[in-house]
Structures are given as structure tokens and as C-alpha cells.
Design a protein around this motif. Structure first.
Motif, PDB file in Angstrom:
ATOM      1  N   ALA A 354       0.815  -1.222   0.000  1.00  0.00           N
ATOM      2  CA  ALA A 354       0.000   0.000   0.000  1.00  0.00           C
ATOM      3  C   ALA A 354       0.845   1.266   0.000  1.00  0.00           C
ATOM      4  CB  ALA A 354      -0.955   0.002   1.195  1.00  0.00           C
ATOM      5  N   THR A 355       1.845   1.318  -0.887  1.00  0.00           N
ATOM      6  CA  THR A 355       2.743   2.468  -0.897  1.00  0.00           C
ATOM      7  C   THR A 355       2.262   3.604  -1.801  1.00  0.00           C
ATOM      8  OG1 THR A 355       4.070   1.443  -2.661  1.00  0.00           O
ATOM      9  CG2 THR A 355       4.764   1.071  -0.373  1.00  0.00           C
ATOM     10  N   ALA A 356       1.235   3.377  -2.638  1.00  0.00           N
ATOM     11  CA  ALA A 356       0.852   4.390  -3.629  1.00  0.00           C
ATOM     12  C   ALA A 356       0.380   5.678  -2.960  1.00  0.00           C
ATOM     13  CB  ALA A 356      -0.219   3.839  -4.558  1.00  0.00           C
ATOM     14  N   ILE A 357      -0.638   5.591  -2.103  1.00  0.00           N
ATOM     15  CA  ILE A 357      -1.130   6.791  -1.425  1.00  0.00           C
ATOM     16  C   ILE A 357      -0.089   7.297  -0.437  1.00  0.00           C
ATOM     17  CG2 ILE A 357      -2.896   7.676   0.151  1.00  0.00           C
ATOM     18  CD1 ILE A 357      -4.935   5.914  -1.240  1.00  0.00           C
ATOM     19  N   ALA A 358       0.641   6.384   0.201  1.00  0.00           N
ATOM     20  CA  ALA A 358       1.690   6.795   1.141  1.00  0.00           C
ATOM     21  C   ALA A 358       2.753   7.637   0.443  1.00  0.00           C
ATOM     22  CB  ALA A 358       2.326   5.573   1.792  1.00  0.00           C
ATOM     23  N   MET A 359       3.087   7.307  -0.812  1.00  0.00           N
ATOM     24  CA  MET A 359       4.084   8.092  -1.538  1.00  0.00           C
ATOM     25  C   MET A 359       3.524   9.442  -1.975  1.00  0.00           C
ATOM     26  SD  MET A 359       7.133   6.861  -1.616  1.00  0.00           S
ATOM     27  CE  MET A 359       8.069   7.226  -3.099  1.00  0.00           C
ATOM     28  N   VAL A 360       2.213   9.515  -2.201  1.00  0.00           N
ATOM     29  CA  VAL A 360       1.594  10.819  -2.447  1.00  0.00           C
ATOM     30  C   VAL A 360       1.773  11.707  -1.221  1.00  0.00           C
ATOM     31  CG1 VAL A 360      -0.599  12.031  -2.798  1.00  0.00           C
ATOM     32  CG2 VAL A 360      -0.091   9.955  -4.118  1.00  0.00           C
ATOM     33  N   TYR A 385      15.171  17.294  -2.571  1.00  0.00           N
ATOM     34  CA  TYR A 385      13.961  16.495  -2.761  1.00  0.00           C
ATOM     35  C   TYR A 385      14.250  15.242  -3.580  1.00  0.00           C
ATOM     36  CZ  TYR A 385       8.995  15.634  -3.891  1.00  0.00           C
ATOM     37  OH  TYR A 385       7.739  15.088  -4.030  1.00  0.00           O
ATOM     38  N   ASN A 386      14.965  15.401  -4.679  1.00  0.00           N
ATOM     39  CA  ASN A 386      15.239  14.253  -5.545  1.00  0.00           C
ATOM     40  C   ASN A 386      16.128  13.220  -4.874  1.00  0.00           C
ATOM     41  OD1 ASN A 386      13.683  15.108  -7.739  1.00  0.00           O
ATOM     42  ND2 ASN A 386      15.332  16.378  -8.544  1.00  0.00           N
ATOM     43  N   ALA A 387      17.075  13.659  -4.059  1.00  0.00           N
ATOM     44  CA  ALA A 387      17.934  12.715  -3.337  1.00  0.00           C
ATOM     45  C   ALA A 387      17.098  11.882  -2.369  1.00  0.00           C
ATOM     46  CB  ALA A 387      19.031  13.469  -2.591  1.00  0.00           C
ATOM     47  N   ILE A 388      16.190  12.539  -1.676  1.00  0.00           N
ATOM     48  CA  ILE A 388      15.322  11.835  -0.727  1.00  0.00           C
ATOM     49  C   ILE A 388      14.459  10.817  -1.459  1.00  0.00           C
ATOM     50  CG2 ILE A 388      13.323  12.115   0.801  1.00  0.00           C
ATOM     51  CD1 ILE A 388      14.576  14.834   1.622  1.00  0.00           C
ATOM     52  N   PHE A 389      13.897  11.223  -2.600  1.00  0.00           N
ATOM     53  CA  PHE A 389      12.968  10.325  -3.280  1.00  0.00           C
ATOM     54  C   PHE A 389      13.652   9.197  -4.021  1.00  0.00           C
ATOM     55  CE2 PHE A 389       9.511  12.629  -1.828  1.00  0.00           C
ATOM     56  CZ  PHE A 389       8.390  11.846  -2.065  1.00  0.00           C
ATOM     57  N   THR A 390      14.847   9.403  -4.504  1.00  0.00           N
ATOM     58  CA  THR A 390      15.587   8.282  -5.085  1.00  0.00           C
ATOM     59  C   THR A 390      15.819   7.205  -4.032  1.00  0.00           C
ATOM     60  OG1 THR A 390      16.684   9.688  -6.717  1.00  0.00           O
ATOM     61  CG2 THR A 390      17.743   7.593  -6.179  1.00  0.00           C
ATOM     62  N   GLN A 391      16.196   7.641  -2.822  1.00  0.00           N
ATOM     63  CA  GLN A 391      16.389   6.701  -1.729  1.00  0.00           C
ATOM     64  C   GLN A 391      15.079   6.010  -1.356  1.00  0.00           C
ATOM     65  OE1 GLN A 391      19.024   5.548  -0.140  1.00  0.00           O
ATOM     66  NE2 GLN A 391      17.784   4.328   1.267  1.00  0.00           N
ATOM     67  N   ARG A 392      13.997   6.765  -1.332  1.00  0.00           N
ATOM     68  CA  ARG A 392      12.693   6.174  -0.981  1.00  0.00           C
ATOM     69  C   ARG A 392      12.273   5.110  -1.992  1.00  0.00           C
ATOM     70  NH1 ARG A 392       9.663  11.642   1.052  1.00  0.00           N
ATOM     71  NH2 ARG A 392       9.748  11.216   3.284  1.00  0.00           N
ATOM     72  N   PHE A 445      19.452   0.634   8.908  1.00  0.00           N
ATOM     73  CA  PHE A 445      18.466   1.530   8.307  1.00  0.00           C
ATOM     74  C   PHE A 445      18.724   2.970   8.748  1.00  0.00           C
ATOM     75  CE2 PHE A 445      16.671  -2.632   9.184  1.00  0.00           C
ATOM     76  CZ  PHE A 445      16.351  -3.045   7.891  1.00  0.00           C
ATOM     77  N   PRO A 446      19.792   3.572   8.241  1.00  0.00           N
ATOM     78  CA  PRO A 446      20.189   4.897   8.721  1.00  0.00           C
ATOM     79  C   PRO A 446      19.373   6.049   8.154  1.00  0.00           C
ATOM     80  CG  PRO A 446      21.698   4.150   7.020  1.00  0.00           C
ATOM     81  CD  PRO A 446      20.759   3.015   7.273  1.00  0.00           C
ATOM     82  N   ASN A 447      18.600   5.802   7.093  1.00  0.00           N
ATOM     83  CA  ASN A 447      17.893   6.897   6.427  1.00  0.00           C
ATOM     84  C   ASN A 447      16.544   7.151   7.093  1.00  0.00           C
ATOM     85  OD1 ASN A 447      16.471   8.614   4.601  1.00  0.00           O
ATOM     86  ND2 ASN A 447      17.863   7.969   2.972  1.00  0.00           N
ATOM     87  N   LYS A 448      16.387   8.299   7.710  1.00  0.00           N
ATOM     88  CA  LYS A 448      15.154   8.609   8.439  1.00  0.00           C
ATOM     89  C   LYS A 448      13.961   8.820   7.511  1.00  0.00           C
ATOM     90  CE  LYS A 448      15.755  13.647   8.734  1.00  0.00           C
ATOM     91  NZ  LYS A 448      15.829  14.794   9.665  1.00  0.00           N
ATOM     92  N   TYR A 449      14.202   8.986   6.214  1.00  0.00           N
ATOM     93  CA  TYR A 449      13.103   9.217   5.283  1.00  0.00           C
ATOM     94  C   TYR A 449      12.499   7.924   4.738  1.00  0.00           C
ATOM     95  CZ  TYR A 449      14.689  14.056   5.316  1.00  0.00           C
ATOM     96  OH  TYR A 449      15.044  15.324   5.699  1.00  0.00           O
ATOM     97  N   ASP A 450      13.084   6.774   5.059  1.00  0.00           N
ATOM     98  CA  ASP A 450      12.523   5.512   4.595  1.00  0.00           C
ATOM     99  C   ASP A 450      11.140   5.288   5.198  1.00  0.00           C
ATOM    100  OD1 ASP A 450      14.764   5.006   3.124  1.00  0.00           O
ATOM    101  OD2 ASP A 450      15.668   3.627   4.561  1.00  0.00           O
ATOM    102  N   ILE A 451      10.227   4.783   4.386  1.00  0.00           N
ATOM    103  CA  ILE A 451       8.866   4.529   4.854  1.00  0.00           C
ATOM    104  C   ILE A 451       8.837   3.346   5.813  1.00  0.00           C
ATOM    105  CG2 ILE A 451       6.587   3.720   4.108  1.00  0.00           C
ATOM    106  CD1 ILE A 451       6.820   5.475   1.688  1.00  0.00           C
TER     107      ILE A 451
END
Length: 512
Positions: A354-360, A385-392, A445-451
Motif C-alpha cells: 500500500a505504498t501508492a497513497i503513502a508516496m503521495v 527532494y530528488n535525493a530523498i525520493f531516489t532513496q525512498r 536503516f540509517p535513512n530517516k526518510y525511509d517509509i
């Protein structure tokens, strides 16, 4: 410095209206005088099958000012506390197997890390109990379809962490009304025929039929898979990820309940099939089901057959099956110039978690947190922003692939292919190689932006019976550890007394 004073959101549906509402709400709270205008077509239907959500949705609806009880009454919603995965490890005719991915993290009674001690017991053959039921109350709540809160719990607060199952089309309509009435979002219907760029390559305006011009300082692309702005106008390429995740088609069917007393499961049920898996999502009035499959490994006709077999429904011309297709992957960049793509226009990874709405939600939150005050500020903001989202995106792909690549199934070419190293991202291979020797830890899991956090990964790797040779944990006496594990069972007994069923609380919540 040219100030950003206006935002055009192009496209409606869940992604468009959530984006408009979240941005307008953020601007209002921070005192920014920025106009939000949503332009959508009346002629393009929304996909409307995104019926599962992630716990982030609770904060999102609260933050934009919706009443949770209004949401339940208008969106056919039910509580969701996680997912159950059936038949992913073994061939079902040989050995039945299932496990949970609950939303609550693994328990730590009096600071004791139950997950580490459970793994130690498991690899030493000292327990036969499964991971989720041993370290998390929520697995027991799912077993009995118990709600994650009681009627006295405030809106958007919980006893056990939850998200929702919902009718995505109805959510879009509810958020649309709220955004226009309470958040000042301007709305227009128009079919976009052209995107006009200025001399610097930034979007100047979008042009609709009859030469209607919609100008703005900033644009949000919510035009779905067509990605009219980011892809077609700004030429940002798509990065294909189908070599890792091969499911790219779905056949769906909505099924009414047999009667009004039918229990409403408080989790998504994901049942593996010969070329993919079937989702089973329970709303207030019906179930939403669908078979997500790989077109390289089966046919639409076979997919229909297996979905109807799962539902125990005979084939008939009266059954309205719906077929969908999608590309798995994401744009090279989600933000280019003065445009951010949100939702399917940015990318899509299959709906397993269920990542679709979560990524929105994640996209709009990240945009609002670093929204540029001027064009000059966009370059730096865009890079962040792009660095965060590539990682996500990479994290989600690894996490979803994890569900597949640990299988023991050999009953079809689809499952054989899932364990081929060529279909497993190198980053995931590195994790799995490490976890052969020691248990997963926070340091992995060092990246705090990971879902997905460490607990989510543990529920999958240990649910799929992938255990390390060694686990680092303390040397507490057995009697203390026994009491710590028993505390989960005591909480279960208490919950059985205090909590209503999912259906009962929903009826009370929605006033039915």
C-alpha cells in the motif's frame, strides 16, 4: 527574486486532491500567501483501486482538518492494522503458511527487545511460536478482527497503530469538497492540450481546449501514468524496475458481503498465486479484490480464472471484471525546474504494501517542508527532494522484493524467477548476506526518510523464516524473559475484553 505566489495542481483523483489540500493547509498554517488551483479533466476516469493505506494517512487527514467520523461515514472506510501474507513461503498443496506484517513496532516490555530474544530462541529451537504473535499484540487483534481503539479514544488517536481501507474515489470527492470549502483551493475543469515553457525551460502555463491559459509560478503534476508535465513536457526519463518486480497487470472485482453481520477483517489479506498474488480488502459494504500478476508468466484469462476461484464465484457474463496494466519504476527525478510529480506521474511500485497513497503523502509533505519562496531557491530544494525520493524508491523496491525472494516455492516459473539473483537488487542482496550472520539492527536503516522501519523488515524476514546464525542480545534470566513474552498474552486477554470488533466500532463510528 521572483516570489512564488501561485501553484497549479494538474490532475484530480486522490493524488491531485490530497496534494492540493495538503499544500493549501500547509500554506495557511505557515502564513504563506500562495494560491492553489487544481485543474482536472472531466473526461479522464481515475484508477480508483487504491483501497489500502499506510498509517501516515491518519496524520494527513488530521492535518488537513477532516473529521475522522465524517471520513468513515462518507468513504466506506474500515480500520486496517497491517497485512497478512498467505502461501508466500511454501507451495500451498504441500504446506500451509501465513504471517503478519502489523503496523505496531515489535514490543519492548520494560526495555527488553523481544525480537532479539525471540530470534535467539528460534535458532536454538527453544520456541515454535511465530514472530509476530510472539512480539506484537496487534497480530492477535488481527486474528480476531478486533478494532485498534474503542469509541472513547479521540479521533485519529489509537491503542494500536492503524491505517484505513477505503473507497479511493469517495476519498477524492471528500477531500475535494473540503479543500474547496475550507482551504480555499480553486477548481477548474479543463482538458490540457499543451504545456508552454519559458526561455529557461520552466513551465510558464498549461493550455486547455478553447485556448484557456492557466499560468502559475509552480506546478504539481498529478496526471497519472501519462505524466503530461514531468515526462512529456520536461522530458524526465522513466527508470524501469520490472527486472526486479515483474508483476505489471491486475484484474479486479468488487464483491458484496453475504450479509450485514459478516466480519470485517482488520488487515489486508495477500494470498500468493502461481504468477503473483491476490489482494483482499474489506470495506464497510463490500470487499475489494484483485489478482496482481506478471504478464510474462500468465494470461489475463488465467488471471480471471484464479481470481474467481479464490472468491468461489462461477464465471458469468454478468461479472464485471476490470483489467489494469502499469509500468513498474519511477522517474529519474520527481522534481524538475518548477514542477514536482506526485503519485503515478512520479512512479509506481506494485500495491503489495500500500505504498501508492503513502508516496503521495510523502511527496507533498516533502514539498511543503522545502517549498521554494522564489525561483532562485528551486535548484537547491530540487536537489534535496530528488535525493530523498531516489532513496525512498530504492528502499520500497528492496522491501517489496523481500517478500518474494525468500520463497521456497518452485511450483511455477514465476516463483523460480523470484529467487534468481539477477532479479534481486544488489542493495537487497547485501542486506540478506549480512542477515545470514547477524540479526537486522537499527544500524542497517540509517535513512530517516525511509517509509519502512526495522520492525517492518523484521516482520517479513522472520515471517519468511530467514534467520541469522547469530543474534546479539543480553543475558537476562529465563524467568524475566518468560514474563516479558507472557505480557503480550496478558495484553491480548485484556484487549479481548475492552475492544469491539472492527465491524462494531465502524458502525458506531460512522453512525450506522
Amino acid at each position: 527574486m521572483k516570489k512564488v505566489k501561485s501553484v497549479n495542481v494538474i490532475g484530480g483523483g486522490t493524488s491531485g486532491w490530497l496534494s492540493a489540500a495538503m499544500l493549501a493547509s500547509s500554506f495557511k498554517k505557515t502564513g504563506l500567501d500562495i494560491t492553489v488551483h487544481l485543474i482536472e479533466s472531466e473526461n479522464i476516469p481515475t484508477i480508483g483501486v487504491g483501497e489500502g493505506t499506510f498509517p501516515t494517512i491518519v496524520n494527513t487527514l488530521h492535518d488537513i482538518g477532516l473529521s475522522e467520523k465524517d471520513f468513515f461515514s462518507q468513504c466506506d472506510a474500515s480500520f486496517k492494522q497491517g497485512a497478512q501474507f498467505c502461501n508466500w513461503l511454501h507451495e500451498p498443496d504441500k504446506q500451509k503458511h501465513s504471517y503478519y506484517h502489523p503496523f505496531d513496532p515489535t514490543a519492548m516490555p520494560k526495555g527488553i527487545d523481544l525480537s532479539a530474544y525471540w530470534v535467539r530462541n528460534k535458532i536454538n529451537n527453544k520456541t515454535s511460536n511465530d514472530f509476530a504473535h510472539s512480539v506484537c499484540l496487534q497480530a492477535h487483534l488481527c486474528d480476531q478482527n478486533l478494532a485498534p481503539k474503542d469509541l472513547n479514544t479521540p479521533e485519529y488517536a489509537w491503542m494500536a497503530k492503524y491505517a484505513y481501507h477505503l473507497d479511493a474515489a469517495k476519498l477524492g470527492k471528500l477531500v475535494k469538497k473540503h479543500a474547496m470549502t475550507n482551504l480555499g483551493v480553486i477548481h477548474s475543469f479543463a482538458d490540457i492540450t499543451e504545456v508552454k515553457l519559458d526561455d529557461d525551460g520552466f513551465i510558464e502555463s498549461v493550455i486547455a481546449d478553447e485556448n484557456t491559459v492557466f499560468s502559475a509560478d509552480f506546478f504539481v503534476d498529478c496526471t497519472g501514468f501519462s505524466s503530461l508535465l514531468l515526462s512529456k513536457a520536461l522530458k524526465v526519463p522513466f527508470i524501469e524496475k520490472s527486472k526486479y518486480l515483474s508483476v505489471n497487470r491486475a484484474v479486479t472485482l468488487q464483491v458484496p458481503y453475504e450479509n450485514l453481520e459478516t466480519p470485517i477483517p482488520t488487515h489486508t489479506i495477500s494470498t500468493a498465486q502461481e504468477a503473483g498474488w491476490i489482494w483482499d480488502i474489506s470495506l464497510q459494504s463490500r470487499r475489494g479484490t484483485g489478482y496482481v500478476y506478471s504478464s510474462e508468466h500468465t494470461t489475463p484469462e488465467r488471471a480471471e480464472e484464479l481470481l474467481l476461484k479464490y472468491l468461489n464465484i462461477p464465471a458469468s457474463d454478468d461479472i464485471k471484471l476490470r483489467h489494469l496494466s502499469f509500468d513498474v519504476g519511477h522517474r529519474e527525478k520527481s522534481w524538475e525546474k518548477n514542477c514536482v510529480a506526485i503519485g503515478f506521474s512520479s512512479g509506481f511500485i506494485e500495491p503489495l504494501e500500500a505504498t501508492a497513497i503513502a508516496m503521495v503523502e510523502a511527496g507533498v509533505r516533502s514539498l511543503a517542508a522545502r517549498f521554494p519562496q522564489s525561483r532562485e531557491a528551486m535548484k537547491t530544494r530540487q536537489k534535496q527532494y530528488n535525493a530523498i525520493f531516489t532513496q525512498r524508491w530504492n528502499n520500497i523496491i528492496d522491501f517489496v522484493k523481500l517478500h518474494y525472494c525468500l520463497t521456497n516455492r518452485k511450483d511455477s516459473q514465476f516463483w523460480v524467477d523470484q529467487t534468481n539473483p539477477k532479479t534481486i537488487p544488489e542493495t537487497l542482496q547485501d542486506k540478506l548476506e549480512a542477515w545470514k550472520h547477524y540479526g537486522a539492527t537499527e544500524g542497517d536503516f540509517p535513512n530517516k526518510y525511509d517509509i519502512f522501519n526495522i520492525s517492518s523488515w523484521q516482520y517479513i524476514i522472520y515471517g519468511m523464516e530467514y534467520f541469522p546464525k547469530y543474534i546479539e542480545c543480553g543475558t537476562l534470566p529465563d524467568e524475566i524473559l518468560d514474563k516479558a513474552f507472557e505480557s503480550i498474552q496478558l495484553m491480548r486477554k485484556s484487549a479481548e475484553i475492552k475492544l469491539d470488533t472492527n465491524r462494531k466500532l465502524i458502525e458506531l463510528y460512522s453512525g450506522k
